[in-house]
Enzyme design. Structure first.
Site, mmCIF file in Angstrom:
data_model
loop_
_atom_site.group_PDB
_atom_site.id
_atom_site.type_symbol
_atom_site.label_atom_id
_atom_site.label_comp_id
_atom_site.label_asym_id
_atom_site.label_seq_id
_atom_site.Cartn_x
_atom_site.Cartn_y
_atom_site.Cartn_z
ATOM 1 N N SER A 1 1.163 -1.458 0.203
ATOM 2 C CA SER A 1 0.212 0.404 0.109
ATOM 3 C C SER A 1 0.699 1.146 -0.047
ATOM 4 C CB SER A 1 -0.808 0.195 1.039
ATOM 5 O OG SER A 1 -2.211 -1.321 1.416
ATOM 6 N N HIS B 1 -1.897 5.380 8.504
ATOM 7 C CA HIS B 1 -1.124 4.523 7.617
ATOM 8 C C HIS B 1 -0.931 4.447 6.936
ATOM 9 C CE1 HIS B 1 -2.937 -0.531 6.653
ATOM 10 N NE2 HIS B 1 -2.536 0.358 8.092
ATOM 11 N N THR C 1 -1.553 4.370 3.358
ATOM 12 C CA THR C 1 -2.403 5.377 2.109
ATOM 13 C C THR C 1 -2.198 6.599 2.002
ATOM 14 O OG1 THR C 1 -3.073 3.287 1.342
ATOM 15 C CG2 THR C 1 -4.245 5.329 0.850
ATOM 16 N N GLU D 1 -9.995 7.713 1.930
ATOM 17 C CA GLU D 1 -9.239 5.459 2.168
ATOM 18 C C GLU D 1 -10.452 4.996 2.751
ATOM 19 O OE1 GLU D 1 -6.152 2.644 2.959
ATOM 20 O OE2 GLU D 1 -6.523 4.304 3.991
ATOM 21 N N ASP E 1 -8.965 -3.880 2.160
ATOM 22 C CA ASP E 1 -7.965 -4.418 2.357
ATOM 23 C C ASP E 1 -7.319 -5.323 3.679
ATOM 24 O OD1 ASP E 1 -4.569 -5.202 1.724
ATOM 25 O OD2 ASP E 1 -4.570 -3.708 3.613
ATOM 26 N N HIS F 1 -7.285 -9.940 3.904
ATOM 27 C CA HIS F 1 -5.966 -10.203 3.977
ATOM 28 C C HIS F 1 -5.841 -11.231 5.009
ATOM 29 C CE1 HIS F 1 -2.494 -7.709 3.531
ATOM 30 N NE2 HIS F 1 -2.319 -6.731 3.501
ATOM 31 N N ASP G 1 -5.830 0.392 -4.689
ATOM 32 C CA ASP G 1 -3.658 0.731 -4.381
ATOM 33 C C ASP G 1 -3.703 -0.701 -5.437
ATOM 34 O OD1 ASP G 1 -4.964 -1.071 -2.013
ATOM 35 O OD2 ASP G 1 -3.564 0.361 -0.928
ATOM 36 N N HIS G 2 -4.901 -1.907 -4.728
ATOM 37 C CA HIS G 2 -3.699 -3.135 -5.168
ATOM 38 C C HIS G 2 -5.399 -4.077 -4.943
ATOM 39 C CE1 HIS G 2 -3.400 -4.130 -1.118
ATOM 40 N NE2 HIS G 2 -2.807 -2.845 -0.710
ATOM 41 N N HIS H 1 -1.145 -10.013 -0.645
ATOM 42 C CA HIS H 1 -1.395 -8.683 -2.670
ATOM 43 C C HIS H 1 -1.984 -9.747 -3.681
ATOM 44 C CE1 HIS H 1 -0.714 -4.791 -0.147
ATOM 45 N NE2 HIS H 1 -1.609 -5.470 0.745
#
Length: 544
Positions: free
Chosen positions: A101, A152, A154, A307, A312, A316, A354-355, A507
């Protein structure tokens, strides 16, 4: 009698005159710049995650979108604007295959290649001015909103410069001292508080006097006695807010809102408190609306990054139920942005990720094969309809939404201190069945608590220094976060009944969606396959 040559000359003159008039009407210069830019990042939100949200919204029998015509705000933006895709790995021939990220956000923020886990630096470690900093330099208002922590990866990448994303205490200092961010709304108070906040009653009294709840100032991650909240207020002129009501009442042009000690409430908890009107933290939508209200008062325009970061986090740990709630929470904020921007022609909105996280997907299986059905169609020729495999019933979507706690909540029930040695399948089954509409037996859950020697042990590593890891039977190299992997194993235990597969606990390099809304001649360039570096450059060209 008019000669043919004269007649043709007159007709030609009329047509030329008409063409010239038409040219005069359409010759107005095309819009090349916008006053405002809103960048929305669904962290971990690949096309698979978008597919989950859209399947739920459009086809779940009891979808909460039924009263909205089964339309997500994302799909409304897609209809009103254009869509593209963006590659996101560390850019260039010296890059890598997969991004984190920090690197991804840095590339979105700067338009240059960045290195893994860096904040606001290029891939050689040089400080690069971000789009937010450039906007501020031009007199525009700026804002950062996230449901994770303001320090964080981002949000940090847009306004800080550090060699590693883990330096959150230093990031907090930069956010406050730079004066580059007018509005900051998120969690993460723990790196703004003095190190002795747990034991120093004077410091605690100061926070209480500011209206900060105990849950927000309960601990510190600083190693010094700086109180960045007091510095923000007294030295840099920030107004402060620590709960939903304080946010709503906040005035002025600068605002620092920290609503949790670490990350803000997860999407399942938010859904629950919204239903009984007990939320004390603002939602991502609330924070978005407040940021827009403040920043839009600047006559020079603004840059705002929003965000949805816990998509995310759910990915995870391979928690599809939690992930669905996070997507819905993000979509609420998207809806607020659409309501604000839909009738404007001076604002560019970009929504992307972002991914992708988790390599998530629905899949068909040999588990729970469907029963035969009698269909009346004239092509059946008297045959029963019986597919060879289980392709997943739409009711699965409602059952995902019905999940009442994250996999972390299930782990907390099994062991409050996360000591999972010698835990039993019965304990894990009881915890899962408390929170999930998908049920498991003790036998199915027995694998969740198993542990083994960490064959990838590295002394001093933040995660890999552990001598023992949860036991993963396949692709174990891609499950890296220590004891949290027990949550991934919950996902494995539920996967067959959910028709869901996961490929990783980290990711993937999947291209992510890009939604663009604004002046048509500006947004057309986003309807292509691009890279985040190029996406950033296009945004900067439109705003600056």
């Amino acid at each position: 009698m008019i000669k043919p040559s004269v007649l043709m000359l007159a007709i030609s003159s009329i047509f030329l005159s008409a063409c010239n008039d038409s040219a005069a009407v359409t010759a107005a210069p095309e819009t090349t710049k916008v006053k405002n830019l809103i960048l929305m990042i669904g962290d971990g939100m690949g096309p698979q995650q978008v597919g989950l949200l859209e399947e739920y919204a459009q086809r779940a029998p009891h979808s909460i979108y039924n009263e909205k015509g089964n339309k997500t705000a994302l799909s409304i933006f897609a209809d009103a604007g254009v869509m593209g895709l963006s590659l996101n790995a560390p850019y260039g021939s010296n890059g890598s295959l997969v991004v984190d990220s920090a690197c991804s956000a840095t590339q979105l923020a700067t338009g240059v290649a960045a290195g893994s886990e860096m904040i606001g630096l290029d891939n050689q470690g040089n400080i690069v001015e971000t789009i937010l900093e450039r906007a501020k330099a031009q007199g525009k208002a700026t804002g950062l909103v996230s449901d994770t922590r303001i320090t964080h990866a981002t949000p940090a990448a847009f306004a800080a410069h550090q060699p590693h994303r883990s330096f959150e205490a230093k990031i907090a200092e930069q956010l406050i001292e730079s004066g580059n961010v007018d509005v900051m709304l998120s969690g993460g108070a723990r790196v703004f508080l003095p190190a002795d906040i747990k034991t120093n009653q004077a410091s605690r009294d100061q926070m209480a006097a500011l209206g900060m709840p105990t849950s927000v100032y309960k601990k510190s991650k600083r190693k010094d006695q700086r109180n960045l909240l007091l510095e923000a207020k007294n030295q840099h002129g920030y107004n402060l807010a620590f709960n939903k009501d304080q946010l709503a009442a906040a005035q002025g042009t600068t605002l620092l809102g920290l609503f949790a000690n670490s990350g803000m409430a997860d999407g399942i908890a938010y859904t629950a408190c919204k239903q009984d009107n007990s939320c004390t933290q603002p939602s991502l939508r609330d924070m978005t609306m407040k940021a827009l209200d403040i920043l839009s008062k600047d006559e020079d325009g603004f840059f705002l990054m929003i965000e949805g970061g816990q998509i995310d986090w759910a990915g995870h740990v391979n928690d599809a139920g939690w992930m669905l709630h996070e997507l819905i929470k993000f979509d609420e904020a998207v809806a607020a942005v659409y309501d604000w921007v839909k009738d404007r022609d001076d604002t560019l909105v970009i929504i992307t990720a972002d991914h992708e996280t988790g390599s998530f997907g629905f899949s068909y299986s040999r588990n729970n094969l469907p029963a035969s059905q009698h269909l009346t169609g004239n092509g059946m020729q008297g045959k029963e309809y019986k597919p060879n495999f289980n392709f997943g019933e739409l009711s699965q979507l409602d059952k995902l939404y019905a999940q009442s706690g994250t996999f972390y909540a299930m782990m907390d029930q099994v062991s409050a201190d996360w000591n999972f040695n010698n835990t039993t399948g019965q304990q894990w089954a009881d915890a899962i069945n408390t929170y999930s509409a998908f049920k498991v037996t003790p036998e199915q859950a027995a694998q969740i608590g198993l542990r083994e020697e960490n064959e990838y042990h590295v002394d001093g590593h933040k995660y890999l220094s552990a001598k023992e890891f949860p036991k993963v039977n396949d692709f174990k190299e891609f499950y890296v976060y220590g004891d949290e992997i027990h949550a991934n194993l919950i996902g494995r235990a539920l996967g067959a009944s959910q028709n869901i597969v996961w490929g990783t606990g980290t990711h993937t390099a999947t291209p992510v969606p890009v939604y663009a809304f604004g002046p048509k001649n500006i947004i057309q360039q986003f309807s292509t396959m691009q890279h985040h570096v190029e996406l950033s450059q296009k945004m900067a060209d439109a705003l600056l």
